[in-house]
Write a protein that holds these residues in place. Structure first.
Motif, PDB file in Angstrom:
ATOM      1  N   ASN A 189       0.807  -1.217   0.000  1.00 25.19           N
ATOM      2  CA  ASN A 189       0.000   0.000   0.000  1.00 25.19           C
ATOM      3  C   ASN A 189       0.839   1.267   0.000  1.00 25.19           C
ATOM      4  OD1 ASN A 189      -2.694   1.166   0.127  1.00 25.19           O
ATOM      5  ND2 ASN A 189      -2.200   1.780   2.220  1.00 25.19           N
ATOM      6  N   GLY A 190       2.174   1.122   0.170  1.00 22.27           N
ATOM      7  CA  GLY A 190       3.033   2.300   0.069  1.00 22.27           C
ATOM      8  C   GLY A 190       3.900   2.618   1.259  1.00 22.27           C
ATOM      9  N   ALA A 191       3.833   1.813   2.329  1.00 21.31           N
ATOM     10  CA  ALA A 191       4.694   2.062   3.490  1.00 21.31           C
ATOM     11  C   ALA A 191       6.154   1.748   3.143  1.00 21.31           C
ATOM     12  CB  ALA A 191       4.239   1.223   4.671  1.00 21.31           C
ATOM     13  N   ASP A 192       7.071   2.557   3.688  1.00 20.51           N
ATOM     14  CA  ASP A 192       8.503   2.307   3.478  1.00 20.51           C
ATOM     15  C   ASP A 192       9.028   1.232   4.415  1.00 20.51           C
ATOM     16  OD1 ASP A 192       9.284   4.533   1.518  1.00 20.51           O
ATOM     17  OD2 ASP A 192       8.244   5.651   3.080  1.00 20.51           O
ATOM     18  N   HIS A 193       8.509   1.208   5.648  1.00 15.47           N
ATOM     19  CA  HIS A 193       8.925   0.229   6.648  1.00 15.47           C
ATOM     20  C   HIS A 193       7.681  -0.219   7.406  1.00 15.47           C
ATOM     21  CE1 HIS A 193      13.013   1.816   5.997  1.00 15.47           C
ATOM     22  NE2 HIS A 193      12.465   3.009   6.136  1.00 15.47           N
ATOM     23  N   VAL A 194       7.641  -1.499   7.774  1.00 15.59           N
ATOM     24  CA  VAL A 194       6.511  -2.012   8.541  1.00 15.59           C
ATOM     25  C   VAL A 194       7.038  -2.784   9.745  1.00 15.59           C
ATOM     26  CG1 VAL A 194       4.419  -3.404   8.536  1.00 15.59           C
ATOM     27  CG2 VAL A 194       5.089  -2.193   6.474  1.00 15.59           C
ATOM     28  N   ILE A 195       6.429  -2.522  10.910  1.00 17.76           N
ATOM     29  CA  ILE A 195       6.863  -3.113  12.170  1.00 17.76           C
ATOM     30  C   ILE A 195       5.714  -3.903  12.778  1.00 17.76           C
ATOM     31  CG2 ILE A 195       7.600  -2.563  14.537  1.00 17.76           C
ATOM     32  CD1 ILE A 195       8.921  -0.036  13.333  1.00 17.76           C
ATOM     33  N   ASP A 196       6.031  -5.048  13.381  1.00 22.44           N
ATOM     34  CA  ASP A 196       5.044  -5.865  14.068  1.00 22.44           C
ATOM     35  C   ASP A 196       4.765  -5.248  15.435  1.00 22.44           C
ATOM     36  OD1 ASP A 196       3.510  -7.780  15.303  1.00 22.44           O
ATOM     37  OD2 ASP A 196       4.836  -9.464  14.856  1.00 22.44           O
ATOM     38  N   TYR A 197       3.602  -4.646  15.601  1.00 23.59           N
ATOM     39  CA  TYR A 197       3.296  -3.952  16.859  1.00 23.59           C
ATOM     40  C   TYR A 197       3.075  -4.914  18.022  1.00 23.59           C
ATOM     41  CZ  TYR A 197      -1.629  -5.240  16.279  1.00 23.59           C
ATOM     42  OH  TYR A 197      -2.810  -5.944  16.127  1.00 23.59           O
ATOM     43  N   ARG A 198       2.959  -6.219  17.727  1.00 20.22           N
ATOM     44  CA  ARG A 198       2.752  -7.188  18.805  1.00 20.22           C
ATOM     45  C   ARG A 198       4.038  -7.465  19.577  1.00 20.22           C
ATOM     46  NH1 ARG A 198       0.207 -11.851  15.201  1.00 20.22           N
ATOM     47  NH2 ARG A 198       2.187 -11.360  14.168  1.00 20.22           N
ATOM     48  N   LYS A 199       5.168  -7.080  19.002  1.00 13.92           N
ATOM     49  CA  LYS A 199       6.428  -7.230  19.728  1.00 13.92           C
ATOM     50  C   LYS A 199       6.475  -6.204  20.857  1.00 13.92           C
ATOM     51  CE  LYS A 199       9.164  -8.792  15.744  1.00 13.92           C
ATOM     52  NZ  LYS A 199      10.336  -8.466  14.875  1.00 13.92           N
ATOM     53  N   PRO A 200       6.875  -6.618  22.050  1.00 15.97           N
ATOM     54  CA  PRO A 200       6.891  -5.674  23.181  1.00 15.97           C
ATOM     55  C   PRO A 200       7.848  -4.503  22.987  1.00 15.97           C
ATOM     56  CG  PRO A 200       7.938  -7.761  23.769  1.00 15.97           C
ATOM     57  CD  PRO A 200       7.273  -7.975  22.455  1.00 15.97           C
ATOM     58  N   ASP A 201       8.871  -4.688  22.158  1.00 14.93           N
ATOM     59  CA  ASP A 201       9.847  -3.611  21.934  1.00 14.93           C
ATOM     60  C   ASP A 201       9.723  -3.004  20.543  1.00 14.93           C
ATOM     61  OD1 ASP A 201      10.703  -5.812  20.541  1.00 14.93           O
ATOM     62  OD2 ASP A 201      12.813  -5.652  21.155  1.00 14.93           O
ATOM     63  N   TRP A 202       8.495  -2.953  20.020  1.00 12.02           N
ATOM     64  CA  TRP A 202       8.289  -2.415  18.671  1.00 12.02           C
ATOM     65  C   TRP A 202       8.798  -0.986  18.541  1.00 12.02           C
ATOM     66  CZ3 TRP A 202       5.481   2.025  18.224  1.00 12.02           C
ATOM     67  CH2 TRP A 202       4.625   2.354  19.269  1.00 12.02           C
ATOM     68  N   TYR A 203       8.688  -0.240  19.625  1.00  8.33           N
ATOM     69  CA  TYR A 203       9.092   1.169  19.595  1.00  8.33           C
ATOM     70  C   TYR A 203      10.591   1.320  19.363  1.00  8.33           C
ATOM     71  CZ  TYR A 203      10.349   0.077  24.412  1.00  8.33           C
ATOM     72  OH  TYR A 203      10.894  -0.510  25.528  1.00  8.33           O
ATOM     73  N   LYS A 204      11.381   0.304  19.742  1.00  9.06           N
ATOM     74  CA  LYS A 204      12.828   0.366  19.525  1.00  9.06           C
ATOM     75  C   LYS A 204      13.148   0.324  18.033  1.00  9.06           C
ATOM     76  CE  LYS A 204      14.155  -1.714  23.954  1.00  9.06           C
ATOM     77  NZ  LYS A 204      14.854  -2.839  24.613  1.00  9.06           N
ATOM     78  N   GLU A 205      12.328  -0.424  17.287  1.00  4.26           N
ATOM     79  CA  GLU A 205      12.527  -0.469  15.837  1.00  4.26           C
ATOM     80  C   GLU A 205      12.219   0.887  15.207  1.00  4.26           C
ATOM     81  OE1 GLU A 205      11.275  -3.896  13.542  1.00  4.26           O
ATOM     82  OE2 GLU A 205      10.777  -4.960  15.400  1.00  4.26           O
ATOM     83  N   VAL A 206      11.200   1.567  15.728  1.00  2.54           N
ATOM     84  CA  VAL A 206      10.893   2.908  15.224  1.00  2.54           C
ATOM     85  C   VAL A 206      12.067   3.838  15.494  1.00  2.54           C
ATOM     86  CG1 VAL A 206       9.354   4.897  15.399  1.00  2.54           C
ATOM     87  CG2 VAL A 206       8.407   2.577  15.560  1.00  2.54           C
ATOM     88  N   LYS A 207      12.627   3.759  16.697  1.00  2.19           N
ATOM     89  CA  LYS A 207      13.768   4.604  17.051  1.00  2.19           C
ATOM     90  C   LYS A 207      14.967   4.340  16.158  1.00  2.19           C
ATOM     91  CE  LYS A 207      12.828   5.543  21.936  1.00  2.19           C
ATOM     92  NZ  LYS A 207      13.323   5.365  23.336  1.00  2.19           N
ATOM     93  N   SER A 208      15.188   3.068  15.819  1.00  2.00           N
ATOM     94  CA  SER A 208      16.330   2.749  14.962  1.00  2.00           C
ATOM     95  C   SER A 208      16.129   3.272  13.547  1.00  2.00           C
ATOM     96  CB  SER A 208      16.564   1.233  14.934  1.00  2.00           C
ATOM     97  OG  SER A 208      15.504   0.557  14.280  1.00  2.00           O
ATOM     98  N   LEU A 209      14.876   3.302  13.092  1.00  2.00           N
ATOM     99  CA  LEU A 209      14.570   3.802  11.750  1.00  2.00           C
ATOM    100  C   LEU A 209      14.543   5.328  11.701  1.00  2.00           C
ATOM    101  CD1 LEU A 209      11.704   1.317  10.810  1.00  2.00           C
ATOM    102  CD2 LEU A 209      13.935   1.447   9.697  1.00  2.00           C
ATOM    103  N   SER A 210      14.215   5.961  12.824  1.00  2.00           N
ATOM    104  CA  SER A 210      14.123   7.423  12.882  1.00  2.00           C
ATOM    105  C   SER A 210      14.703   7.899  14.212  1.00  2.00           C
ATOM    106  CB  SER A 210      12.651   7.851  12.741  1.00  2.00           C
ATOM    107  OG  SER A 210      12.544   9.234  12.531  1.00  2.00           O
ATOM    108  N   PRO A 211      16.038   7.917  14.336  1.00  2.00           N
ATOM    109  CA  PRO A 211      16.698   8.227  15.615  1.00  2.00           C
ATOM    110  C   PRO A 211      16.297   9.571  16.215  1.00  2.00           C
ATOM    111  CG  PRO A 211      18.265   7.347  14.030  1.00  2.00           C
ATOM    112  CD  PRO A 211      17.006   7.607  13.274  1.00  2.00           C
TER     113      PRO A 211
END
Length: 327
Positions: A189-211
């Protein structure tokens, strides 16, 4: 008196308490500032989480029973009274306070969007989900090209719409979704990155993608997701609260807003309060859809007689894109 099939809330309760009944076709009005002057034969109606809340009597714009639920529809004009902007045979879509889960719905013509040859099932997704996404990103978020947007529940109706509109504006998109299938849909659908929100540390992946943080968060989930998203904002970032699909109201800490000069915006629009602005947005959406600039994702289509099953599927997160009821 002509009658029609419709789902009726006889008294507040669960979707299972709805009654599939034969009731009078709504009548039209003449005169007054906003007369109900157009009768639409409903071809498709879209589901929203708000429908179940309204059926339970917990929606902020509470409607007293008996009433026909459903607030997003597309179909064909079959009758008009004096002053209507439309003629019988015109194909239209609109957001209504109630009445979409029926064979016919009476509407004030000012609320109607002319949809031309757009498929009714796709058009039924425009009045609520795409309008909400547009208001969130551009009216509340002031999105510009090059900004980073975090979109939660990216494979749902609002998430699909927000992703497509953010992509059209040149944004970088980080999406969250649950199952592998839904994450694949989000990428397609056009997302550049997709993260599994069911992981307890999903927010860490967001931080790594956008420090340095994300500029905008589109959040229809609420609860802990909103609380964590606030921490992920960049300097002067914006958290856009679009709903509470998790069923939990977040407790947001003001100190995170203070130290980042960030802001939280409630995304709630009203045609009655801003008719000219909403009409302009919806006309733009129709034109984008007709030109292929946006593509409502309609995978889950249920017969109108199976509204209870459709709501159960939506509630259990089994669906992708917009859930549509069709006659």
């Amino acid at each position: 008196m002509k009658k029609m099939l419709a789902w009726v809330v006889k008294e507040y309760g669960k979707p299972e308490d709805l009654v599939f009944d034969r009731i009078p076709v709504p009548s039209l009005e003449q005169g007054g500032p906003n007369p109900v002057d157009t009768l639409v034969k409903v071809e498709a109606a879209a589901l929203n989480f708000a429908d179940e809340i309204a059926i339970a009597g917990r929606y902020q714009d509470r409607i007293e029973p008996p009433f026909v639920p459903g607030n997003e529809l597309a179909g064909t004009v079959v009758e008009t009274s004096a002053g209507s902007r439309f003629q019988p045979g015109d194909r239209v879509a609109c957001q209504v306070r109630s009445g979409a889960f029926a064979e016919y719905c009476a509407v004030a013509s000012d609320r109607l969007m002319a949809i031309g040859d757009i498929d009714a099932r796709a058009a039924a997704a425009l009045p609520v989900s795409y309008t909400t996404a547009h208001v969130a990103l551009f009216q509340k978020g002031n999105l510009t090209a090059g900004q980073t947007v975090l979109i939660h529940a990216a494979s749902g109706g609002l998430g699909v719409a927000a992703t497509q509109l953010a992509r059209s504006a040149g944004a970088r998109i980080i999406a969250t979704a649950g199952s592998e299938e839904k994450r694949r849909f989000a990428i397609e659908n056009g997302a550049d990155h997709v993260i599994d929100y069911r992981k307890p540390d999903w927010y860490k992946e967001v931080k790594s993608l956008s420090p340095n943080g994300v500029d905008i968060v589109v959040d229809p989930v609420g609860g802990a997701t909103s609380e964590q998203s606030l921490r992920l904002l960049a300097w002067q970032g914006k958290l856009l609260i679009c709903g509470f699909a998790s069923g939990e109201i977040p407790a947001l800490k003001a100190n995170y807003m203070l130290v980042k000069s960030a802001s939280v915006h409630g995304v709630y629009w009203s045609f009655d309060r801003d008719p000219d602005e909403i009409r302009a947005i919806q006309q733009e959406l129709v034109e984008l859809c007709a030109a292929g600039g946006i593509r409502p994702l309609i995978r889950d289509v249920y017969p109108m007689g199976e509204v209870v099953a459709a709501m159960k599927a939506l509630r259990s997160r089994e669906t992708v894109g917009k859930v549509v009821l069709s006659w």
